[in-house]
Design a protein around this motif. Structure first.
Motif, mmCIF file in Angstrom:
data_model
loop_
_atom_site.group_PDB
_atom_site.id
_atom_site.type_symbol
_atom_site.label_atom_id
_atom_site.label_comp_id
_atom_site.label_asym_id
_atom_site.label_seq_id
_atom_site.Cartn_x
_atom_site.Cartn_y
_atom_site.Cartn_z
ATOM 1 N N ALA A 74 17.772 -1.811 62.918
ATOM 2 C CA ALA A 74 15.848 -1.373 63.552
ATOM 3 C C ALA A 74 15.950 0.469 63.060
ATOM 4 O O ALA A 74 15.729 1.878 63.403
ATOM 5 N N ALA A 75 16.379 -0.469 61.383
ATOM 6 C CA ALA A 75 15.509 1.362 60.460
ATOM 7 C C ALA A 75 15.517 0.337 59.255
ATOM 8 O O ALA A 75 15.120 -0.924 59.377
ATOM 9 N N GLY A 76 15.293 0.887 58.013
ATOM 10 C CA GLY A 76 14.064 0.653 56.643
ATOM 11 C C GLY A 76 15.415 -0.467 56.361
ATOM 12 O O GLY A 76 15.282 -1.664 56.530
ATOM 13 N N SER A 77 15.703 0.437 55.013
ATOM 14 C CA SER A 77 16.378 -0.737 54.109
ATOM 15 C C SER A 77 18.265 -0.971 54.902
ATOM 16 O O SER A 77 18.553 -0.844 55.384
ATOM 17 N N VAL A 78 18.645 -1.956 54.517
ATOM 18 C CA VAL A 78 19.726 -2.527 55.038
ATOM 19 C C VAL A 78 20.121 -3.358 53.850
ATOM 20 O O VAL A 78 22.304 -3.466 54.024
ATOM 21 N N LYS A 79 20.383 -3.156 52.708
ATOM 22 C CA LYS A 79 21.066 -3.105 51.790
ATOM 23 C C LYS A 79 22.902 -1.736 51.661
ATOM 24 O O LYS A 79 23.616 -2.271 50.911
ATOM 25 N N ALA A 98 8.529 -2.628 57.341
ATOM 26 C CA ALA A 98 7.030 -2.116 57.906
ATOM 27 C C ALA A 98 6.480 -1.258 58.535
ATOM 28 O O ALA A 98 6.026 -0.409 58.293
ATOM 29 N N ALA A 99 7.503 -1.489 59.970
ATOM 30 C CA ALA A 99 7.323 -0.800 61.176
ATOM 31 C C ALA A 99 7.741 1.046 60.680
ATOM 32 O O ALA A 99 6.624 1.548 61.241
ATOM 33 N N ALA A 101 6.869 1.499 58.102
ATOM 34 C CA ALA A 101 6.260 2.626 56.434
ATOM 35 C C ALA A 101 5.052 3.772 56.830
ATOM 36 O O ALA A 101 5.008 4.252 56.279
ATOM 37 N N GLU A 102 4.806 3.617 57.794
ATOM 38 C CA GLU A 102 2.801 3.693 57.770
ATOM 39 C C GLU A 102 3.752 5.054 58.758
ATOM 40 O O GLU A 102 3.567 6.335 58.401
ATOM 41 N N PRO A 103 4.478 5.719 58.879
ATOM 42 C CA PRO A 103 5.499 6.990 60.154
ATOM 43 C C PRO A 103 5.585 7.727 58.672
ATOM 44 O O PRO A 103 5.900 9.193 58.441
ATOM 45 N N VAL A 104 6.539 6.498 57.426
ATOM 46 C CA VAL A 104 7.746 7.760 56.568
ATOM 47 C C VAL A 104 6.668 7.969 55.827
ATOM 48 O O VAL A 104 5.847 8.697 54.677
ATOM 49 N N ALA A 105 5.384 7.266 55.222
ATOM 50 C CA ALA A 105 3.499 7.895 54.308
ATOM 51 C C ALA A 105 3.130 8.924 55.565
ATOM 52 O O ALA A 105 2.764 9.870 54.881
ATOM 53 N N GLU A 106 2.841 9.147 56.672
ATOM 54 C CA GLU A 106 2.777 10.305 57.507
ATOM 55 C C GLU A 106 3.434 11.717 56.837
ATOM 56 O O GLU A 106 3.077 12.331 56.241
#
Length: 181
Positions: A74-79, A98-99, A101-106
């Motif tokens: 339930a977050a971005g990177s899994v690395k 992907a979900a 990415a938009e709030p991160v860009a904003e």
């Protein structure tokens, strides 16, 4: 995941939905896979629901989780927690990158615009001097976006119609107006 993250992510409505679609113990948060209290659940788990501060899912963890088939992050990177052992085992891995990415860009664009307008400096000066705030010329402005794939492209897309953001894209922030083309 860390307990404080679980408390923020698995709220009442989310918890209610989870218990209707899966056999889960919403009170169990596995911040440490070596914790004896987690061992029984790990042995039966088919899916791990993870987020920030999830410990690494190592070969030892996988050995203790013979039924595990998937990791839903339930977050971005899994690395940081999905190890080579997970890929070798053929686990399905899902991420919210992907979900998110938009709030991160904003947020990134807002941070750049605030930085270029020296909002935090002005707010600090205002607190210190109660109204005598003026931007300090020695504070560097954001000149150019670092290239970071999907997030970078979204920030550029968000900034497309904004002249101050156009200055950032052109590497001209703080160096006069962006020429019309």
């Amino acid at each position: 995941m860390a307990p404080h993250i679980a408390a923020r992510l698995v709220t009442g409505p989310v918890r209610e939905r989870l218990v209707t679609i899966a056999d889960v113990d919403p009170g169990l948060v596995a911040a440490d896979f070596a914790d004896p209290a987690v061992a029984g659940a790990l042995a039966e788990a088919e899916v791990l629901y993870t987020s920030w501060w999830c410990p690494p899912i190592t070969a030892e963890v996988l050995a203790a989780a013979p039924r595990l088939r998937a990791v839903v992050h339930a977050a971005g990177s899994v690395k940081h927690h999905v190890t080579e052992a997970c890929w070798e085992r053929g686990l399905l891995v899902s991420s919210a990158a992907a979900a998110n990415a938009e709030p991160v860009a904003e947020y990134t664009l807002a941070a750049i615009l605030f930085a270029n307008k020296r909002v935090t400096d002005i707010a600090r000066l205002y607190r210190e001097q109660r109204g005598a705030a003026r931007p300090r010329p020695d504070v560097p402005r954001v000149r150019q976006l670092p290239a970071h794939g999907r997030d970078h492209r979204r920030v550029q897309d968000r900034a497309a119609g904004d002249r101050a953001a156009a200055a950032v894209r052109a590497g001209r922030a703080g160096r006069g107006p962006v020429p019309d083309r």
